[in-house]
Design a protein around this motif. Structure first.
Motif, PDB file in Angstrom:
ATOM      1  N   UNK A 270      61.521  34.866  10.493  1.00 21.43           N
ATOM      2  CA  UNK A 270      62.466  35.275   9.442  1.00 21.43           C
ATOM      3  C   UNK A 270      61.741  35.342   8.106  1.00 21.43           C
ATOM      4  N   UNK A 271      61.544  36.575   7.605  1.00 23.85           N
ATOM      5  CA  UNK A 271      60.872  36.742   6.322  1.00 23.85           C
ATOM      6  C   UNK A 271      61.865  36.806   5.169  1.00 23.85           C
ATOM      7  N   UNK A 272      63.144  37.095   5.473  1.00 19.34           N
ATOM      8  CA  UNK A 272      64.116  37.344   4.421  1.00 19.34           C
ATOM      9  C   UNK A 272      64.235  38.808   4.075  1.00 19.34           C
ATOM     10  N   UNK A 273      63.486  39.665   4.802  1.00 18.16           N
ATOM     11  CA  UNK A 273      63.618  41.097   4.633  1.00 18.16           C
ATOM     12  C   UNK A 273      64.763  41.638   5.482  1.00 18.16           C
ATOM     13  N   UNK A 274      65.008  42.931   5.376  1.00 19.29           N
ATOM     14  CA  UNK A 274      66.128  43.565   6.060  1.00 19.29           C
ATOM     15  C   UNK A 274      66.002  43.437   7.580  1.00 19.29           C
ATOM     16  N   UNK A 275      64.840  43.765   8.115  1.00 18.61           N
ATOM     17  CA  UNK A 275      64.675  43.846   9.563  1.00 18.61           C
ATOM     18  C   UNK A 275      64.783  42.480  10.235  1.00 18.61           C
ATOM     19  N   UNK A 276      64.015  41.519   9.752  1.00 22.91           N
ATOM     20  CA  UNK A 276      64.044  40.197  10.391  1.00 22.91           C
ATOM     21  C   UNK A 276      65.389  39.512  10.174  1.00 22.91           C
ATOM     22  N   UNK A 277      66.056  39.801   9.044  1.00 19.10           N
ATOM     23  CA  UNK A 277      67.378  39.219   8.792  1.00 19.10           C
ATOM     24  C   UNK A 277      68.409  39.753   9.789  1.00 19.10           C
ATOM     25  N   UNK A 278      68.309  41.047  10.112  1.00 22.32           N
ATOM     26  CA  UNK A 278      69.231  41.632  11.088  1.00 22.32           C
ATOM     27  C   UNK A 278      69.009  41.000  12.465  1.00 22.32           C
ATOM     28  N   UNK A 279      67.748  40.870  12.863  1.00 19.11           N
ATOM     29  CA  UNK A 279      67.443  40.252  14.153  1.00 19.11           C
ATOM     30  C   UNK A 279      67.947  38.816  14.192  1.00 19.11           C
ATOM     31  N   UNK A 280      67.707  38.067  13.120  1.00 16.52           N
ATOM     32  CA  UNK A 280      68.158  36.672  13.063  1.00 16.52           C
ATOM     33  C   UNK A 280      69.675  36.587  13.115  1.00 16.52           C
ATOM     34  N   UNK A 281      70.363  37.502  12.429  1.00 15.66           N
ATOM     35  CA  UNK A 281      71.829  37.493  12.424  1.00 15.66           C
ATOM     36  C   UNK A 281      72.380  37.754  13.817  1.00 15.66           C
ATOM     37  N   UNK A 282      71.787  38.704  14.532  1.00 15.52           N
ATOM     38  CA  UNK A 282      72.230  38.996  15.897  1.00 15.52           C
ATOM     39  C   UNK A 282      71.927  37.827  16.827  1.00 15.52           C
ATOM     40  N   UNK A 307      63.881  33.722  -0.015  1.00 19.65           N
ATOM     41  CA  UNK A 307      64.811  34.692   0.563  1.00 19.65           C
ATOM     42  C   UNK A 307      65.105  34.355   2.021  1.00 19.65           C
ATOM     43  N   UNK A 308      64.083  33.949   2.753  1.00 20.08           N
ATOM     44  CA  UNK A 308      64.281  33.564   4.153  1.00 20.08           C
ATOM     45  C   UNK A 308      65.197  32.352   4.250  1.00 20.08           C
ATOM     46  N   UNK A 309      65.004  31.379   3.348  1.00 16.44           N
ATOM     47  CA  UNK A 309      65.851  30.184   3.362  1.00 16.44           C
ATOM     48  C   UNK A 309      67.304  30.527   3.052  1.00 16.44           C
ATOM     49  N   UNK A 310      67.516  31.483   2.140  1.00 16.75           N
ATOM     50  CA  UNK A 310      68.879  31.907   1.809  1.00 16.75           C
ATOM     51  C   UNK A 310      69.573  32.513   3.025  1.00 16.75           C
ATOM     52  N   UNK A 311      68.864  33.376   3.754  1.00 14.90           N
ATOM     53  CA  UNK A 311      69.438  33.986   4.954  1.00 14.90           C
ATOM     54  C   UNK A 311      69.709  32.924   6.006  1.00 14.90           C
ATOM     55  N   UNK A 312      68.786  32.000   6.193  1.00 15.77           N
ATOM     56  CA  UNK A 312      68.947  30.947   7.199  1.00 15.77           C
ATOM     57  C   UNK A 312      70.172  30.085   6.908  1.00 15.77           C
ATOM     58  N   UNK A 313      70.365  29.730   5.632  1.00 17.79           N
ATOM     59  CA  UNK A 313      71.545  28.922   5.272  1.00 17.79           C
ATOM     60  C   UNK A 313      72.829  29.699   5.548  1.00 17.79           C
ATOM     61  N   UNK A 314      72.808  30.975   5.220  1.00 14.98           N
ATOM     62  CA  UNK A 314      73.996  31.806   5.425  1.00 14.98           C
ATOM     63  C   UNK A 314      74.335  31.926   6.911  1.00 14.98           C
ATOM     64  N   UNK A 315      73.305  32.038   7.756  1.00 18.82           N
ATOM     65  CA  UNK A 315      73.520  32.211   9.193  1.00 18.82           C
ATOM     66  C   UNK A 315      73.687  30.890   9.925  1.00 18.82           C
ATOM     67  N   UNK A 316      73.290  29.796   9.275  1.00 21.88           N
ATOM     68  CA  UNK A 316      73.383  28.490   9.914  1.00 21.88           C
ATOM     69  C   UNK A 316      72.326  28.251  10.970  1.00 21.88           C
ATOM     70  N   UNK A 317      71.139  28.818  10.793  1.00 20.94           N
ATOM     71  CA  UNK A 317      70.076  28.620  11.781  1.00 20.94           C
ATOM     72  C   UNK A 317      69.352  27.297  11.536  1.00 20.94           C
ATOM     73  N   UNK A 318      68.642  26.851  12.529  1.00 22.33           N
ATOM     74  CA  UNK A 318      67.782  25.675  12.407  1.00 22.33           C
ATOM     75  C   UNK A 318      66.452  26.172  11.845  1.00 22.33           C
ATOM     76  N   UNK A 319      66.322  26.117  10.524  1.00 16.85           N
ATOM     77  CA  UNK A 319      65.234  26.817   9.847  1.00 16.85           C
ATOM     78  C   UNK A 319      64.063  25.889   9.539  1.00 16.85           C
ATOM     79  N   UNK A 320      62.864  26.409   9.776  1.00 13.64           N
ATOM     80  CA  UNK A 320      61.631  25.676   9.505  1.00 13.64           C
ATOM     81  C   UNK A 320      60.769  26.509   8.560  1.00 13.64           C
TER      82      UNK A 320
END
Length: 631
Positions: A270-282, A307-320
């Motif tokens: 998860x970079x926080x860009x459009x593509x990886x954010x879409x994959x992470x969301x799915x 940016x990656x941390x923001x997406x991870x918090x929004x999606x609720x992933x276990x982010x490292x």
């Protein structure tokens, strides 16, 4: 995900199993879990296994058919293998394992060449038919997995053929090693693309199978190559924008879901860009508490971790997240150069390797966002080309932009204004695929004759062959550029960088956006749904809109690189000066010492930004000393 190697010889000779084992063992990093060698009259296969699906010994490779009429060595994953297995069972095939390898083995027996159109995934494999005394090598549609081969005897291959996942494994073969000579055309193409596009390799006697290609070998006919699949451009879908947005979401969701299937832990880059954010969301929608991974940098112009941390918090992933010091990346340069059996000058292989190491602590498979920029016009060069397409190609405009770039102070920032103007100047005299290749080039193709020495100058005229071939037959400049990014830049640049970085730490990388159904759909979208004004990846942004914070959709694209411009003035200065010294360059005759020395002087003084040129030369010269001078 694995490493494969093999050797086929005429007259039913049994190829040396010890030699093939040694070739495969050179690929141990690709497959640390198991190894195997299997021989039949005329052919021997080797395999190094990274166990992903069916971890038992029943899925071991190389794999022989029950009637001993064929054998297979396979690298990759087939995502629709379960449905294919059910169909094969209905035809009477009996399975011993739960592996996709056995499904492929039986599919090739049942359907022959037609099996390739039925399988979807990432793969490179060798298949030996004892009935036909013939070897078949196949590479997947987009070139996610590499495959090198070397004809033996002469270029026809009638003396046999050796193949492997990496060039280093082929160099174990004594004939390949004894004949190693650099290909002047490959060097010229490397200096334009930062990698060597297929079908060439850096060595004159070794070739690479292309994406969607199949090679056949027999003692009577030698080697033949053909394309079994190619992306279609110029076909345009019609439909309501809302419906097309929903269809894109459905296709990506299915692709992600298929790639979450494994018998080992799976995560997401998860970079926080459009593509990886879409994959992470799915992935998060399908897999509760999916693990996501990101790295950060000391230099804010390269850092995306917030940016990656923001997406991870929004999606609720276990982010490292791991923030890397500049020292950690610099320390990775030397071992990366040593491991590079074919030169690749994209500096983002360094942070990609660190990201892979981070993910490998917790998972064996990681999904990424590769492919989105190529299939949905995500690069800023598409925006620039949209504006310039209204004007005829102009060499004088290129000279003007180049002069303007030289007037601006050079900086070490990622994609500085001076750097972008300098690169843009190189493409003003052409259009379509060639224009985009020139924009990305470390060396202006027109400057190659003055840079190359007598030993390599003959290759300069062919430096843009791969880009021109990709754009042939395209109806528009937009389609030609898309073909270049998909068939050259993605397959031989981006995907091979990711493959090398991840397999170096025995991590499997999967690319849902390169699912066949996703790519076919996106390439058929109207241009306005891929690029609208200055908005790149328009439809993907629409599909992602309800899934992530709005700020993620609006942030500008940021490359995933390393500050090599600054390093060449600092911690890599002595390495550069030693590696590219005039005495060394005169000894090889590869490059003009005066041209290189002038470029180093301008870069070190801050007068010009020559980071791409100098780093490309550094990588290539290090490769030469490491792989050509060794006994």
């Amino acid at each position: 995900m694995c490493g494969i190697a093999g050797l086929a010889l005429p007259d039913d000779v049994l190829p040396d199993a010890a030699l093939v084992r040694a070739m495969a063992d050179r690929l141990a990093h690709r497959g640390p879990d198991a190894h195997g060698v299997l021989a039949m009259p005329g052919c021997t296969f080797g395999h190094r296994r990274l166990s992903i699906v069916d971890l038992s010994a029943l899925a071991a490779q190389p794999m022989r058919s029950p009637d001993e009429s064929a054998m297979l060595t396979f690298n990759g994953e087939i995502y629709d293998f379960a449905a294919l297995r059910d169909e094969l069972v209905s035809l009477g095939y009996v399975f011993r394992s739960r592996s996709d390898t056995e499904v492929l083995l039986h599919a090739l027996d049942a359907w022959g060449d037609a099996a390739l159109q039925r399988i979807h995934g990432m793969f490179a494999f060798g298949y030996w038919s004892a009935r036909d005394r013939a070897l078949t090598l196949v590479r997947d549609r987009f070139g996610k997995k590499p495959l090198y081969y070397a004809p033996l005897g002469d270029d026809s291959g009638r003396g046999g053929v050796a193949f492997a996942s990496e060039l280093s494994a082929l160099l174990v073969h004594p004939e390949v090693r004894a004949r190693r000579e650099v290909d002047p055309v490959a060097v010229a193409q490397y200096l334009v693309h930062e990698f060597v596009p297929q079908p060439r390799s850096i060595l004159a006697q070794v070739r690479k199978l292309g994406p969607g290609e199949r090679l056949r070998w027999s003692a009577r006919e030698g080697i033949t190559r053909e394309r079994w699949w190619a992306p279609r451009t110029g076909v345009r879908l019609r439909g309501d924008e809302r419906e097309l947005t929903q269809e894109l979401s459905r296709r990506v969701e299915r692709a992600v879901s298929r790639r979450l299937v494994a018998d080992v832990p799976v995560g997401v880059f998860l970079s926080g860009g459009i593509d990886s954010s879409f994959v992470a969301a799915c992935a998060a929608a399908t897999h509760p508490r999916v693990k996501t991974f990101a790295i950060g940098f000391d230099d804010p112009s390269f850092d995306e971790s917030a940016h990656a941390a923001l997406v991870a918090r929004h999606l609720g992933t276990d982010h490292v997240t791991e923030v890397l010091s500049e020292r950690a990346l610099i320390d990775l340069v030397a071992p990366t150069l040593d491991a590079m059996d074919e030169p690749h000058a994209d500096s983002s292989i360094l942070p990609t390797t660190m990201l892979a190491r981070l993910a490998r602590r917790d998972v064996t498979v990681a999904l990424g966002g590769d492919g989105g920029d190529e299939i949905l016009a995500g690069y800023p060069t598409f925006v620039a080309d949209q504006v310039l397409s209204r004007l005829p190609p102009s060499a004088s405009a290129g000279r003007l932009l180049g002069a303007l770039a030289r007037l601006m102070p050079a900086t070490d920032a990622n994609f500085s204004t001076a750097f972008k103007l300098q690169q843009m100047a190189q493409g003003m005299r052409s259009r379509g695929a060639e224009r985009h290749a020139r924009w990305l080039a470390p060396v202006d193709p027109d400057s190659l004759p003055s840079l190359l020495g007598d030993a390599l100058r003959s290759g300069a005229a062919h430096s843009l062959d791969a880009a021109r071939a990709a754009g042939l037959g395209a109806a528009t400049d937009f389609d030609a550029a898309t073909a270049f990014y998909l068939q050259v830049y993605l397959s031989e640049g981006v995907l091979q960088k990711v493959d090398r970085a991840t397999m170096r730490v025995s991590l499997e990388a999967r690319a849902p956006l390169l699912d066949t159904d996703v790519v076919t759909f996106c390439l058929a979208l109207p241009e306005s749904l891929r690029l609208r004004g200055t908005t790149t990846k328009y439809l993907l942004r629409k599909a992602l809109g309800a899934r992530v914070p709005r700020s993620i959709l609006e942030r500008p694209k940021k490359g995933f690189g390393a500050p090599v411009g600054r390093w060449l003035r600092g911690p890599l200065r002595e390495l550069m000066l030693d590696t590219l010294s005039p005495a060394r360059l005169r000894a090889t005759g590869w490059f003009s010492p005066a041209v290189v020395e002038r470029a180093m002087g301008e870069h070190l003084s801050g007068a010009r930004d020559h980071r791409k040129l100098l780093y490309s030369l550094l990588v290539l010269e290090h490769w030469r000393r490491r792989w050509l001078e060794a006994a």
